[in-house]
Enzyme design. Structure first.
Site, PDB file in Angstrom:
ATOM      1  N   LYS A 177       0.981  -1.020   0.132  1.00  0.00           N
ATOM      2  CA  LYS A 177      -0.038  -0.207  -0.077  1.00  0.00           C
ATOM      3  C   LYS A 177       1.147   1.469   0.133  1.00  0.00           C
ATOM      4  O   LYS A 177       1.769   1.881   0.531  1.00  0.00           O
ATOM      5  CB  LYS A 177      -0.810   0.134   1.370  1.00  0.00           C
ATOM      6  CG  LYS A 177      -2.165   0.770   1.386  1.00  0.00           C
ATOM      7  CD  LYS A 177      -2.450   1.957   0.713  1.00  0.00           C
ATOM      8  CE  LYS A 177      -1.154   3.544   1.687  1.00  0.00           C
ATOM      9  NZ  LYS A 177      -2.136   4.952   1.468  1.00  0.00           N
ATOM     10  N   GLU A 252       9.673   1.391  10.890  1.00  0.00           N
ATOM     11  CA  GLU A 252      10.893   2.577  11.132  1.00  0.00           C
ATOM     12  C   GLU A 252       9.971   4.222  11.142  1.00  0.00           C
ATOM     13  O   GLU A 252       9.885   4.356  10.602  1.00  0.00           O
ATOM     14  CB  GLU A 252      11.373   2.870   9.872  1.00  0.00           C
ATOM     15  CG  GLU A 252      12.916   2.771   9.342  1.00  0.00           C
ATOM     16  CD  GLU A 252      12.992   4.583   8.917  1.00  0.00           C
ATOM     17  OE1 GLU A 252      12.445   5.133   9.920  1.00  0.00           O
ATOM     18  OE2 GLU A 252      13.170   4.594   7.330  1.00  0.00           O
ATOM     19  N   CYS A 286      13.954  10.095   7.308  1.00  0.00           N
ATOM     20  CA  CYS A 286      13.278   9.518   7.987  1.00  0.00           C
ATOM     21  C   CYS A 286      14.510  10.028   8.992  1.00  0.00           C
ATOM     22  O   CYS A 286      14.877  10.838  10.282  1.00  0.00           O
ATOM     23  CB  CYS A 286      13.351   8.578   8.396  1.00  0.00           C
ATOM     24  SG  CYS A 286      13.818   6.970   7.207  1.00  0.00           S
ATOM     25  N   GLU A 383      10.321  16.227  15.313  1.00  0.00           N
ATOM     26  CA  GLU A 383      10.652  15.519  13.682  1.00  0.00           C
ATOM     27  C   GLU A 383      10.028  16.461  12.970  1.00  0.00           C
ATOM     28  O   GLU A 383       8.830  16.676  13.122  1.00  0.00           O
ATOM     29  CB  GLU A 383      10.362  14.750  13.277  1.00  0.00           C
ATOM     30  CG  GLU A 383      10.432  14.389  12.134  1.00  0.00           C
ATOM     31  CD  GLU A 383       9.842  12.602  11.447  1.00  0.00           C
ATOM     32  OE1 GLU A 383       8.934  12.345  11.825  1.00  0.00           O
ATOM     33  OE2 GLU A 383      11.149  12.296  11.239  1.00  0.00           O
TER      34      GLU A 383
HETATM   35  P1  NDP Z   1       1.666   8.217   8.181  1.00  0.00           P
HETATM   36  O1  NDP Z   1       2.632   7.895   8.806  1.00  0.00           O
HETATM   37  O2  NDP Z   1       0.415   8.922   7.961  1.00  0.00           O
HETATM   38  O3  NDP Z   1       1.680   8.160   6.225  1.00  0.00           O
HETATM   39  C1  NDP Z   1       2.881   6.677   5.668  1.00  0.00           C
HETATM   40  C2  NDP Z   1       1.547   5.827   5.474  1.00  0.00           C
HETATM   41  O4  NDP Z   1       0.572   4.822   6.194  1.00  0.00           O
HETATM   42  C3  NDP Z   1       1.090   5.833   4.105  1.00  0.00           C
HETATM   43  O5  NDP Z   1       1.321   5.352   3.449  1.00  0.00           O
HETATM   44  C4  NDP Z   1      -0.304   6.297   4.433  1.00  0.00           C
HETATM   45  O6  NDP Z   1      -1.622   5.983   3.547  1.00  0.00           O
HETATM   46  C5  NDP Z   1      -0.586   5.823   5.436  1.00  0.00           C
HETATM   47  N1  NDP Z   1      -0.925   5.312   6.652  1.00  0.00           N
HETATM   48  C6  NDP Z   1      -2.256   6.280   6.971  1.00  0.00           C
HETATM   49  N2  NDP Z   1      -2.810   6.440   8.617  1.00  0.00           N
HETATM   50  C7  NDP Z   1      -3.013   5.232   7.998  1.00  0.00           C
HETATM   51  C8  NDP Z   1      -3.857   3.897   8.464  1.00  0.00           C
HETATM   52  N3  NDP Z   1      -4.718   4.288   9.957  1.00  0.00           N
HETATM   53  N4  NDP Z   1      -3.559   1.667   9.134  1.00  0.00           N
HETATM   54  C9  NDP Z   1      -2.333   2.339   7.254  1.00  0.00           C
HETATM   55  N5  NDP Z   1      -1.628   3.026   7.095  1.00  0.00           N
HETATM   56  C10 NDP Z   1      -1.782   4.460   7.401  1.00  0.00           C
HETATM   57  O7  NDP Z   1       2.482  10.244   7.889  1.00  0.00           O
HETATM   58  P2  NDP Z   1       1.564  11.003   6.747  1.00  0.00           P
HETATM   59  O8  NDP Z   1       2.281  10.920   5.197  1.00  0.00           O
HETATM   60  O9  NDP Z   1       1.127  11.691   7.685  1.00  0.00           O
HETATM   61  O10 NDP Z   1       2.972  11.983   7.418  1.00  0.00           O
HETATM   62  C11 NDP Z   1       2.840  12.797   8.412  1.00  0.00           C
HETATM   63  C12 NDP Z   1       4.256  12.779   9.469  1.00  0.00           C
HETATM   64  O11 NDP Z   1       4.656  11.457   9.645  1.00  0.00           O
HETATM   65  C13 NDP Z   1       5.613  13.806   8.452  1.00  0.00           C
HETATM   66  O12 NDP Z   1       5.505  14.623   8.879  1.00  0.00           O
HETATM   67  C14 NDP Z   1       6.329  13.259   8.944  1.00  0.00           C
HETATM   68  O13 NDP Z   1       6.490  13.809  10.614  1.00  0.00           O
HETATM   69  C15 NDP Z   1       6.205  11.697   9.146  1.00  0.00           C
HETATM   70  N6  NDP Z   1       6.622  10.877   7.836  1.00  0.00           N
HETATM   71  C16 NDP Z   1       7.849   9.909   8.775  1.00  0.00           C
HETATM   72  C17 NDP Z   1       7.755   9.358   7.645  1.00  0.00           C
HETATM   73  C18 NDP Z   1       9.921   8.603   8.001  1.00  0.00           C
HETATM   74  O14 NDP Z   1      10.128   8.685   6.666  1.00  0.00           O
HETATM   75  N7  NDP Z   1       9.552   8.123   8.721  1.00  0.00           N
HETATM   76  C19 NDP Z   1       7.397   9.164   6.157  1.00  0.00           C
HETATM   77  C20 NDP Z   1       6.656   9.830   6.078  1.00  0.00           C
HETATM   78  C21 NDP Z   1       5.989  10.965   7.044  1.00  0.00           C
HETATM   79  P3  NDP Z   1      -1.600   7.757   3.111  1.00  0.00           P
HETATM   80  O15 NDP Z   1      -0.733   9.127   2.702  1.00  0.00           O
HETATM   81  O16 NDP Z   1      -2.551   6.913   1.439  1.00  0.00           O
HETATM   82  O17 NDP Z   1      -2.631   8.392   3.893  1.00  0.00           O
END
Ligand code: NDP
Length: 481
Positions: A177, A252, A286, A383
């Site tokens: 996903k 992660e 990250c 972060e």
């Molecule tokens: P999320 O953690 O919400 O998104 C990461 C993944 O999880 C996406 O594929 C998202 O899908 C999916 N997801 C969201 N909600 C659910 C759920 N309830 N169950 C299962 N999967 C889910 O991050 P965001 O994109 O909202 O970003 C917000 C913050 O997260 C950023 O500002 C940053 O601080 C952090 N982040 C950290 C990352 C890292 O590499 N450690 C990467 C991205 C974000 P979808 O996007 O389609 O909702």
């Protein structure tokens, strides 16, 4: 830039199909704010179909392959990724706004993951264990079965490579996903995997919303392992869902990683790393080195040199390939601007300027260096996930370690010093999954186990370590007298 496939479809069981609801979501170019494609809004019924296809693949042709045959498919896939390097890089740059050079580096990394795990597939072995008279005991490393992969939008190709590469090498069947903001290269990868000879159902891609397709995947009772990269808040939800089905989960979750600069460091060597670790991918990394800790006696010198570098950084639409492109979404831009609003004017040590004339709908944020800040200030603790770094002075080794370890995170840390003993001491004392001595990130290091402690998550990806995570160990004890 239009993909060579129809991005509004799902990839399930080796074929393209519309999602059950028939609904689609817009794909926005972050450099301009304009819609340029549509993706499927996959949901629970589509996840069910994908898991069913993966289960059938395990019971069928995919499950029957030897480890060497799986490895050969991944090696062919590695070559196909490189053959499509230009198209993949342009697709990623247009989809998530990363400068073309960074997008190309991600393509190379994806190919390298496929190469690494292709080569490693038939190198994973069990053990024989000396036991009592009359017994022969050995262990088998077996795939979990159907694995669920939820990846974010910041490094889609790299995270697909490290997660799907290791899972396929070890014989799992995957349901992926991707983030709704970054689906195109995930779909392209599935298409290339199919071209490389991956049997139907071994890799299925279901784009959609996290709260719909993502949540359905984490809750599915036939998914036997979950790997997730993203925010702490969503990571917790994934872990709770995994607990309901008693499945292992790799999380992660990012960090607030320190780069620790001692007075005896080679500043000429350190400077490009210190800056790049904070602004690469516009800080949406990250493992971003977002906290620079500097020994007090060189604080002003380093502040001046960092300020000069950061003020001169260039910003442009992704395809123009400046040092920074836009942030991935208007939402992410608002998050970062919300953080920046917490800084007082005297705390802004340096800020580049967003050039005039950039497309109005683009999500551009100026890279910023923040100083005059206490280590426990929210800007030094949370972060930010944008091109923002904080500079914090320290007095000695103990002070440096205390500040470095003083957040809830622990993903990566670096130490810049000419003193070998100090390097070794700090490598042991720092709370982090990776410690870099006089470098940062080891150029991505596909071979190097990666993951965090504390709120940065748990479990390890990358390198051979991921092969253990994607397998379960069976002990066989034969009594033969
Ligand atoms: P999320 O953690 O919400 O998104 C990461 C993944 O999880 C996406 O594929 C998202 O899908 C999916 N997801 C969201 N909600 C659910 C759920 N309830 N169950 C299962 N999967 C889910 O991050 P965001 O994109 O909202 O970003 C917000 C913050 O997260 C950023 O500002 C940053 O601080 C952090 N982040 C950290 C990352 C890292 O590499 N450690 C990467 C991205 C974000 P979808 O996007 O389609 O909702």
């Amino acid at each position: 830039m239009q993909p060579w496939f129809d991005p509004s479809l799902l990839f399930i069981n080796g074929t393209w199909r519309a999602c059950a609801s028939g609904e689609t979501l817009p794909v926005i170019n972050p450099s301009t704010g304009e819609e340029f494609a549509r993706i499927a809004r996959g949901g629970g019924a589509d996840v069910d179909a994908a898991v069913e296809a993966a289960s059938a693949a395990l019971a069928g042709p995919w499950g029957a392959l030897t480890a060497a045959e799986r490895g050969r498919i991944l090696l062919r896939l590695s070559h196909l990724v490189l053959d499509h390097a230009e198209a993949l890089a342009e697709m990623e740059a247009t989809d998530v706004g990363k400068p073309l050079t960074q997008a190309k580096a991600d393509v190379i990394a994806l190919a390298r993951y496929c190469e690494f795990y292709g080569g490693a597939a038939d190198k994973l072995t069990g053990q024989t264990i000396p036991f009592q008279q009359g017994y022969t005991v050995y262990t088998l490393r077996e795939p979990h079965g159907v694995t669920g992969h939820i990846i974010p939008w910041n490094y889609p190709m790299q995270i697909i490579g490290r997660s799907i590469g290791a899972a396929l090498a070890t014989g799992n069947a995957c349901v992926l996903k991707p983030a709704e903001d970054a689906c195109l290269t995930a779909l392209a990868f599935a298409d290339l995997a199919h071209q490389a000879g991956l049997p139907a159902g071994a890799l299925n891609v279901v784009p959609g919303l996290g709260t719909e397709a993502g949540a359905a995947l984490t809750a599915h009772p036939d998914v036997r392992h979950l790997s997730f990269t993203g925010s702490v808040a969503t990571g917790k939800r994934v872990q709770i869902a995994a607990a309901e089905n008693i499945v292992p989960v790799t999380l992660e979750l990012g960090g607030k990683s320190p780069q620790i600069v001692f007075a005896d460091a080679d500043l000429d060597k350190a400077l490009p790393f210190l800056v790049n670790a904070g602004i690469q991918n516009a800080g949406q990394t990250c493992s971003a080195g977002s906290r620079i800790l500097v020994q007090r006696e060189i604080h002003d010198q380093l502040a001046a040199r960092l300020s000069a570098e950061i003020s001169a950084l260039t910003i442009a639409p992704a395809m123009e390939d400046a040092r920074l492109g836009p942030l991935v979404s208007a939402r992410q831009k608002a998050i970062v601007e919300g953080f920046l609003a917490q800084a007082t004017p005297d705390q802004i040590l340096a800020q580049a300027s967003v050039p005039e004339g950039l497309p109005e709908g683009g999500n551009y944020v100026a890279p910023t260096l923040i100083g005059n800040i206490a280590p426990d200030h929210p800007l030094a603790q949370n972060e930010i996930f944008g091109p923002v770094q904080v500079l914090i002075p320290f007095d000695d080794e103990d002070d440096a370690v205390q500040i470095a370890n003083g957040t809830k995170y622990g993903l990566v840390a670096s130490v810049w010093s000419a003193d070998g003993g100090r390097q070794m001491r700090l490598a042991k004392r720092l709370h982090a999954g990776q410690v870099f001595l006089n470098n940062y990130g080891a150029a991505g290091g596909v071979e190097l186990p990666f993951g965090g402690v504390g709120h940065s998550g748990h479990g390890r990806e990358k390198g051979f370590e991921a092969m253990y995570a994607f397998t379960t160990l069976k002990t066989v004890a034969a009594h033969h007298g």
